[in-house]
Design a protein around this motif. Structure first.
Motif, PDB file in Angstrom:
ATOM      1  N   ASP A 149       0.873  -1.168   0.000  1.00 26.45           N
ATOM      2  CA  ASP A 149       0.000   0.000   0.000  1.00 26.45           C
ATOM      3  C   ASP A 149       0.910   1.219   0.000  1.00 26.45           C
ATOM      4  O   ASP A 149       1.731   1.394   0.901  1.00 26.45           O
ATOM      5  N   TYR A 150       0.748   2.080  -1.012  1.00 25.27           N
ATOM      6  CA  TYR A 150       1.734   3.134  -1.215  1.00 25.27           C
ATOM      7  C   TYR A 150       1.894   4.031   0.003  1.00 25.27           C
ATOM      8  O   TYR A 150       3.014   4.425   0.340  1.00 25.27           O
ATOM      9  N   TYR A 151       0.794   4.361   0.681  1.00 23.04           N
ATOM     10  CA  TYR A 151       0.864   5.317   1.783  1.00 23.04           C
ATOM     11  C   TYR A 151       0.967   4.663   3.153  1.00 23.04           C
ATOM     12  O   TYR A 151       1.528   5.253   4.073  1.00 23.04           O
ATOM     13  N   ARG A 152       0.422   3.482   3.320  1.00 20.67           N
ATOM     14  CA  ARG A 152       0.338   2.881   4.659  1.00 20.67           C
ATOM     15  C   ARG A 152       1.251   1.681   4.871  1.00 20.67           C
ATOM     16  O   ARG A 152       1.567   1.341   6.010  1.00 20.67           O
ATOM     17  N   ASP A 153       1.678   1.034   3.808  1.00 19.52           N
ATOM     18  CA  ASP A 153       2.513  -0.159   3.970  1.00 19.52           C
ATOM     19  C   ASP A 153       3.437  -0.271   2.760  1.00 19.52           C
ATOM     20  O   ASP A 153       3.159  -1.000   1.810  1.00 19.52           O
ATOM     21  N   SER A 156       9.222   2.273   2.899  1.00 22.18           N
ATOM     22  CA  SER A 156       9.645   3.186   3.959  1.00 22.18           C
ATOM     23  C   SER A 156       8.920   2.912   5.273  1.00 22.18           C
ATOM     24  O   SER A 156       9.533   2.941   6.344  1.00 22.18           O
ATOM     25  N   THR A 157       7.623   2.641   5.215  1.00 24.31           N
ATOM     26  CA  THR A 157       6.886   2.373   6.457  1.00 24.31           C
ATOM     27  C   THR A 157       7.354   1.074   7.099  1.00 24.31           C
ATOM     28  O   THR A 157       7.310   0.939   8.324  1.00 24.31           O
ATOM     29  N   ARG A 158       7.806   0.117   6.284  1.00 21.23           N
ATOM     30  CA  ARG A 158       8.330  -1.137   6.841  1.00 21.23           C
ATOM     31  C   ARG A 158       9.644  -0.897   7.589  1.00 21.23           C
ATOM     32  O   ARG A 158       9.886  -1.490   8.648  1.00 21.23           O
ATOM     33  N   VAL A 159      10.486  -0.039   7.045  1.00 20.88           N
ATOM     34  CA  VAL A 159      11.728   0.333   7.744  1.00 20.88           C
ATOM     35  C   VAL A 159      11.374   1.072   9.029  1.00 20.88           C
ATOM     36  O   VAL A 159      11.922   0.799  10.104  1.00 20.88           O
ATOM     37  N   ARG A 160      10.457   2.022   8.927  1.00 20.43           N
ATOM     38  CA  ARG A 160      10.004   2.788  10.096  1.00 20.43           C
ATOM     39  C   ARG A 160       9.493   1.863  11.194  1.00 20.43           C
ATOM     40  O   ARG A 160       9.868   2.000  12.381  1.00 20.43           O
ATOM     41  N   ASP A 161       8.649   0.913  10.831  1.00 26.41           N
ATOM     42  CA  ASP A 161       8.040   0.023  11.821  1.00 26.41           C
ATOM     43  C   ASP A 161       9.079  -0.884  12.469  1.00 26.41           C
ATOM     44  O   ASP A 161       8.975  -1.206  13.665  1.00 26.41           O
ATOM     45  N   ALA A 162      10.059  -1.330  11.681  1.00 28.00           N
ATOM     46  CA  ALA A 162      11.106  -2.188  12.245  1.00 28.00           C
ATOM     47  C   ALA A 162      11.932  -1.424  13.279  1.00 28.00           C
ATOM     48  O   ALA A 162      12.247  -1.962  14.356  1.00 28.00           O
ATOM     49  N   ILE A 163      12.268  -0.175  12.983  1.00 23.54           N
ATOM     50  CA  ILE A 163      13.021   0.649  13.938  1.00 23.54           C
ATOM     51  C   ILE A 163      12.168   0.932  15.172  1.00 23.54           C
ATOM     52  O   ILE A 163      12.644   0.865  16.312  1.00 23.54           O
ATOM     53  N   ASP A 164      10.901   1.249  14.954  1.00 23.37           N
ATOM     54  CA  ASP A 164      10.010   1.559  16.073  1.00 23.37           C
ATOM     55  C   ASP A 164       9.853   0.362  17.002  1.00 23.37           C
ATOM     56  O   ASP A 164       9.834   0.505  18.230  1.00 23.37           O
ATOM     57  N   GLN A 165       9.747  -0.824  16.424  1.00 25.94           N
ATOM     58  CA  GLN A 165       9.615  -2.030  17.250  1.00 25.94           C
ATOM     59  C   GLN A 165      10.856  -2.249  18.103  1.00 25.94           C
ATOM     60  O   GLN A 165      10.767  -2.627  19.277  1.00 25.94           O
ATOM     61  N   SER A 166      12.034  -1.984  17.522  1.00 21.08           N
ATOM     62  CA  SER A 166      13.270  -2.161  18.293  1.00 21.08           C
ATOM     63  C   SER A 166      13.383  -1.145  19.427  1.00 21.08           C
ATOM     64  O   SER A 166      14.072  -1.379  20.416  1.00 21.08           O
ATOM     65  N   LEU A 167      12.685  -0.001  19.281  1.00 22.58           N
ATOM     66  CA  LEU A 167      12.703   1.055  20.300  1.00 22.58           C
ATOM     67  C   LEU A 167      11.532   0.938  21.271  1.00 22.58           C
ATOM     68  O   LEU A 167      11.320   1.834  22.090  1.00 22.58           O
ATOM     69  N   GLY A 168      10.757  -0.117  21.162  1.00 21.57           N
ATOM     70  CA  GLY A 168       9.616  -0.295  22.055  1.00 21.57           C
ATOM     71  C   GLY A 168       8.500   0.709  21.816  1.00 21.57           C
ATOM     72  O   GLY A 168       7.774   1.061  22.757  1.00 21.57           O
ATOM     73  N   GLY A 169       8.364   1.179  20.572  1.00 16.98           N
ATOM     74  CA  GLY A 169       7.295   2.115  20.236  1.00 16.98           C
ATOM     75  C   GLY A 169       7.649   3.579  20.452  1.00 16.98           C
ATOM     76  O   GLY A 169       6.796   4.456  20.272  1.00 16.98           O
ATOM     77  N   ALA A 170       8.901   3.859  20.803  1.00 13.92           N
ATOM     78  CA  ALA A 170       9.289   5.245  21.111  1.00 13.92           C
ATOM     79  C   ALA A 170       9.259   6.147  19.887  1.00 13.92           C
ATOM     80  O   ALA A 170       8.955   7.337  19.990  1.00 13.92           O
ATOM     81  N   LEU A 171       9.574   5.614  18.693  1.00 12.04           N
ATOM     82  CA  LEU A 171       9.577   6.446  17.489  1.00 12.04           C
ATOM     83  C   LEU A 171       8.161   6.938  17.184  1.00 12.04           C
ATOM     84  O   LEU A 171       7.964   8.121  16.881  1.00 12.04           O
ATOM     85  N   LYS A 172       7.189   6.061  17.282  1.00 17.19           N
ATOM     86  CA  LYS A 172       5.806   6.467  17.016  1.00 17.19           C
ATOM     87  C   LYS A 172       5.309   7.429  18.080  1.00 17.19           C
ATOM     88  O   LYS A 172       4.669   8.442  17.775  1.00 17.19           O
ATOM     89  N   THR A 173       5.605   7.151  19.339  1.00 12.72           N
ATOM     90  CA  THR A 173       5.157   8.000  20.433  1.00 12.72           C
ATOM     91  C   THR A 173       5.673   9.430  20.276  1.00 12.72           C
ATOM     92  O   THR A 173       4.949  10.392  20.552  1.00 12.72           O
TER      93      THR A 173
END
Length: 441
Positions: A149-153, A156-173
């Motif tokens: 999905d161009y905007y949601r998945d 780039s969003t996959r890279v973002r989500d992988a980093i966020d998961q490693s940070l325990g959700g801190a990037l999204k927060t």
């Protein structure tokens, strides 16, 4: 939209060359006993082709345990898939995670003269091991495929989500504050230098991408993920630390490809184009009616056929994308009022207009009436809060054009109603010689 698809079919595999070998799964040793891998985010600048104008990114893992140096790329798909176009149009396009060596990846982007930036992340020992393990598992054949999905998945969003998961959700927060632009505005600023791609994407995308976004959702663009990582600062008992430990530019690339900082405002330009188109239609109709110019009638018929074909095909495309596909970006597309599907009847009626057939001229006139009414309705509905699509440019283009078509066909309708021996534009009179005779003395 079709221009974007053509770019996909030609350049899809160029995002990341496939390696001859695959990463080996890590040994089952507790993380605390193993040296931590280095984790970096790679950001690649835009390319020349339509599909490359938004840039790209990936994750680099340098694992000292096996001396590996892999780049994990979520932007890979098969361009030789026989169902590629069908899958793209129906929203069932599959991407997957591929793996290539860092050396080969950088060489490829250098050859393409695209910018290459690396941000080494300041991750903890456990987090670095976790993301390394997660990516290796994600790259397995049974896990690597995902529905794009161009905007949601996307890549780039996959890279973002992988980093966020490693940070325990801190990037999204830390990225929930309001974003700079809507998704449409980000898209249009990225393709601003390609007029046809700009226009095609603008007219094909519905209101889904016009709602307010956060900095988190803006990270569908690699450059926004790059900027978001730079902003993150952690505070602790030992002071503060940036998430980005080190930033390195491996290749600067062609500076002319840089994405604009702001989306261009082109409503006035589209209005000028719409007025010019409408004026041309009206002029041709007047020439054919008042002066009985055959060249004007023939030219009008040709342009009317082209206009109806483009508007009608777009209208039916909107209907199909809205009702038959998974493309959320095409839902509730208000431009269907500007490109009425009924316009597809104009090319047929234009043939009758060319031959001067009154029946087809009146049919074309009725289609023009519907087109003008629908386009004007689209403008009036902007007063309602739930009609919030950013399509002022398309209205500015289509409404004057429809008015011109209506005026031209009105002239042709009046011409077709005249007696064949009466010059166009002259009033019909039933006066007799007796009526005009002077009274006798």
């Amino acid at each position: 939209m079709l221009a974007l698809l053509l770019g996909v079919t030609r350049l899809a595999h160029a995002q990341s060359p496939q390696p001859a070998d695959k990463p080996k799964p890590p040994a089952a040793v507790p993380f605390i006993l193993k040296p931590a891998p280095k984790v970096s985010v790679l950001t690649f600048g835009p390319g020349d082709a339509a599909f490359l104008k938004f840039g790209h990114n990936a994750i680099r893992i340098q694992d000292p345990e096996d001396s590996s140096d892999w780049v994990y790329n979520f932007g890979t798909f098969r361009f030789d898939n026989p169902f590629l176009i069908l899958d793209f149009l129906t929203g069932k396009f599959e991407y997957w995670l591929s793996v290539a060596s860092f050396k080969r990846t950088v060489e490829y982007y250098k050859e393409a003269d695209r910018e290459v930036i690396e941000q080494e992340l300041n991750l903890g020992h456990q987090a670095a091991h976790e993301i390394n393990k997660s990516l290796r598992e994600n790259a397995l054949p049974e896990n690597r495929v995902y529905l794009y999905d161009y905007y949601r998945d996307n890549c780039s969003t996959r890279v973002r989500d992988a980093i966020d998961q490693s940070l325990g959700g801190a990037l999204k927060t830390r990225s929930e504050e309001p974003g700079q632009y809507t998704l449409r505005q980000h898209t249009l600023r990225a393709v601003a230098d390609d007029f046809w791609l700009y226009t095609g994407l603008d007219i094909a995308m519905g209101s889904y991408i016009d709602r307010p976004e956060t900095r988190w959702s803006e990270m569908f663009l690699p450059e926004k993920l790059h900027d978001g990582l730079e902003r993150i600062v952690f505070s602790g008992v030992h002071g503060t630390a940036n998430l980005v430990k080190e930033r390195k530019v491996w290749h600067r690339g062609d500076a002319s490809r840089k994405v604009r900082h702001t989306p261009p405002e082109r409503t006035l330009d589209f209005l000028k184009g719409g007025v010019a188109t409408g004026a041309l239609f009206s002029f041709l109709g007047w020439e054919a009616y008042r002066r009985r110019k055959l060249w004007a009638q023939a030219t009008l018929a040709l342009l009317l056929a082209v206009f109806g074909l483009v508007a009608g095909v777009l209208g039916w495309l909107f209907v199909g994308l809205w009702s038959l596909t998974n493309h959320a970006v095409s839902f509730h597309n208000e431009n269907i009022l500007q490109c009425a599907p009924l316009a597809l009847g104009l090319p047929i009626a234009a043939w009758g207009l060319l031959r001067g057939r009154s029946k087809w001229i009146h049919t074309a006139f009725r289609i023009a009436q519907v087109g003008v009414a629908a386009s004007a309705l689209g403008l009036l509905l902007k007063l309602l809060p739930f009609m919030a699509q950013d399509n002022a440019r398309i209205i500015a283009l289509m409404l004057p054009a429809w008015i011109g078509v209506f005026a031209a066909l009105n002239w042709m309708r009046l011409k077709s109603d005249l007696p064949p021996d009466l010059p166009s534009g002259d009033p019909v009179t039933n006066d007799t010689d007796e009526d005009n005779a002077a009274p006798s003395s």
